[in-house]
Write an enzyme that holds these catalytic residues in place. Structure first.
Site, PDB file in Angstrom:
ATOM      1  N   HIS A   1      -1.340   5.455  -6.343  1.00 52.63           N
ATOM      2  CA  HIS A   1      -1.476   5.588  -4.883  1.00 52.63           C
ATOM      3  C   HIS A   1      -1.192   7.028  -4.493  1.00 52.63           C
ATOM      4  O   HIS A   1      -0.325   7.676  -5.078  1.00 52.63           O
ATOM      5  CB  HIS A   1      -0.470   4.659  -4.170  1.00 52.63           C
TER       6      HIS A   1
ATOM      7  N   ASP B   1      -3.794  -3.492  -3.653  1.00 56.50           N
ATOM      8  CA  ASP B   1      -4.997  -4.182  -4.136  1.00 56.50           C
ATOM      9  C   ASP B   1      -4.781  -4.932  -5.443  1.00 56.50           C
ATOM     10  O   ASP B   1      -5.652  -5.697  -5.859  1.00 56.50           O
ATOM     11  CB  ASP B   1      -6.138  -3.156  -4.317  1.00 56.50           C
TER      12      ASP B   1
END
Ligand code: SDX
Length: 429
Positions: free
Chosen positions: A306, A363
């Site tokens: 991320h 996700d």
């Protein structure tokens, strides 16, 4: 005493103001840099650049903190519903009981889609990806719901916001039913937001869809966790397109297109495709880990890493728990959940991932949850878009009210050919 940063350019010292956010984040305000020094900054991907001041969402990537309007996402996932969280993001505070009832009635009243839009849905090729359909149809809303001159700007914005929040789930369900060649199911008055969506997706004239309260709860949690995430790629797209003063439908359509990318919202579909490949591969994860570490291989471990979180994404933790809850209740066993947990365990022990602070992101488990609810794979990112809509709307609204706001137009550093003359074609090599 204002804090400043000093930079020296060609022997000359310039002082730039340092601003501090409400949670202590600091930024060098370079809005006058070119004017005072003649130089600009370069920051590919804006990894070090704040585009705005915002009071909506706070993320601390080092500590794994996520708050909407100051409220920790863990508390909202536990106690709130998506419609209430959407209200919080857009209006700045949690609604009173009366405000929430009125908001829910408005969402119900605007849940139908103009019947003439159905022919658009029916004429997309059956293989069209639902994200492409959604971005086109959201953009088309302006054509079907033009501005009414008698309305004030505020009235126009409020009705557009309500239409978007309400119709986006109807449009998603219509695209699914038409893709299946099934009868389109209309929204039902007084069914709450998430339950109405599930009913539109899965009800059928020959088999009544039993709305499972655990699925409704899980869907509310899913959408709350996706509702906003400060200046992510798709929100930045909404703000950038919105800065040209286009209508909100067009700005949101741009956000949907950005979210579609596999490095962004499209990752939830890519994660389940990757887990499915590992499953087909007999559950052997090692080749996938090896490929993810191979510099010469563009493959990435989807759902990992991320830009902001350098620790466990707090949303992934909550999502993982929700997966267990829903699958446990169904006494369903999804081998992909075991594979996901095994992959997480392997990666978090691997120096390559540890050195780069690569952890599961929102996700990584979300697709397993959507599968358990029965959402088809190619609609996973549409589900993300429905969740992110209140975030995009709140950020767009904040931008149009921001006195600092101006048309987004970044600079560049030119590295092409220096001046040269035109050569007539007969003289070219
Ligand atoms: C979302 O911004 C947001 O807030 C987004 C989001 C939201 O709510 O809006 O949180 C939602 O988009 C989550 C992210 C979903 N995407 C994925 O899961 C795709 C896989 N992840 C990566 O592609 C990547 O981690 C990004 C794109 C998410 C972030 O990448 P960055 O910040 O640009 O980092 P980078 O590419 O510079 O990577 C740093 C290093 C590199 O290695 P080195 O060159 O230093 O040796 O980490 C490596 C990368 O190769 N790396 C990965 C990896 N992610 C980063 N290696 C293998 N697998 C990965 N997933």
């Amino acid at each position: 005493m204002e804090q400043t940063a000093k930079i020296v350019v060609d022997g000359k010292t310039f002082e730039l103001p340092i601003i501090t956010g409400s949670d202590g984040e600091k930024a060098i305000d370079i809005s006058r840099l070119r004017q005072e020094t003649g130089i600009v900054t370069l920051d590919p991907g804006f990894a070090n650049t704040a585009s705005c001041r915002s009071g909506i969402t706070f993320v601390d990537g080092e500590k794994g903190i996520l708050r909407y309007r100051g409220i920790p996402v863990e508390q909202l996932a536990e106690h709130s519903r998506f419609v209430e969280t959407a209200y919080l993001l857009i209006n700045g505070d949690l609604p009173t009981k009366k405000e929430l009832e009125r908001f829910s009635v408005l969402l119900n009243d605007h849940s139908l889609v103009h019947e003439d839009m159905r022919t658009f849905f029916e004429h997309f090729p059956r293989w069209a990806h639902p994200m492409g359909i959604l971005s086109s149809m959201v953009n088309a809303l302006r054509a079907f719901y033009p501005e009414i001159p008698e309305r004030t700007e505020e009235e126009e914005i409020n009705i557009t916001v309500t239409r978007l929040l309400s119709k986006v789930r109807t449009m998603a369900a219509i695209s699914y039913k038409i893709f299946k060649g099934h009868k389109v199911i209309y929204p039902i008055q007084d069914l709450p937001y998430a339950a109405n969506f599930l009913n539109m997706m899965f009800d059928s004239p020959v088999r009544r869809y039993e709305i499972d309260p655990d699925f409704v709860k899980a869907l509310n949690v899913f959408w709350i966790l996706h509702a906003d995430h400060e200046q992510n790629c798709s929100t930045a797209a909404v703000r950038l397109v919105g800065s040209a003063r286009v209508n909100l439908y067009a700005a949101i359509s741009a956000g949907i297109c950005a979210l579609w990318g596999p490095l962004h919202g499209g990752a939830n579909q890519a994660v389940v495709e990757m887990l499915g490949q590992i499953h087909k591969n007999g559950g052997d994860m090692a080749p996938f880990i090896a490929r993810a570490k191979d510099k010469d291989d563009p493959f990435r471990l989807m759902g990992f890493g991320h830009r902001i979180y350098k620790t466990y994404d707090p949303r992934a933790r909550i999502m993982k728990k929700a997966c267990h809850k829903v699958l446990g209740k169904l006494t369903q066993h999804d081998p992909l959940l075991d594979i996901a947990k095994g992959l997480e365990e392997l990666a978090l022990k691997d120096q390559y991932f540890v050195d780069r602070n690569l952890y599961p992101n929102v996700d990584f488990y979300s697709g397993v949850l959507l599968r358990a609810i029965g959402i088809p794979l190619n609609m996973f990112t549409v589900m993300f878009a429905i969740g992110r809509l209140p975030g995009w709307i709140s950020q767009w609204k904040e931008s149009i009210d921001d006195s600092d706001w101006k048309l987004h137009r970044p600079r560049q550093i030119y590295i092409g050919a220096n001046e040269r003359d035109y050569v007539p074609v007969e003289k070219r090599g």
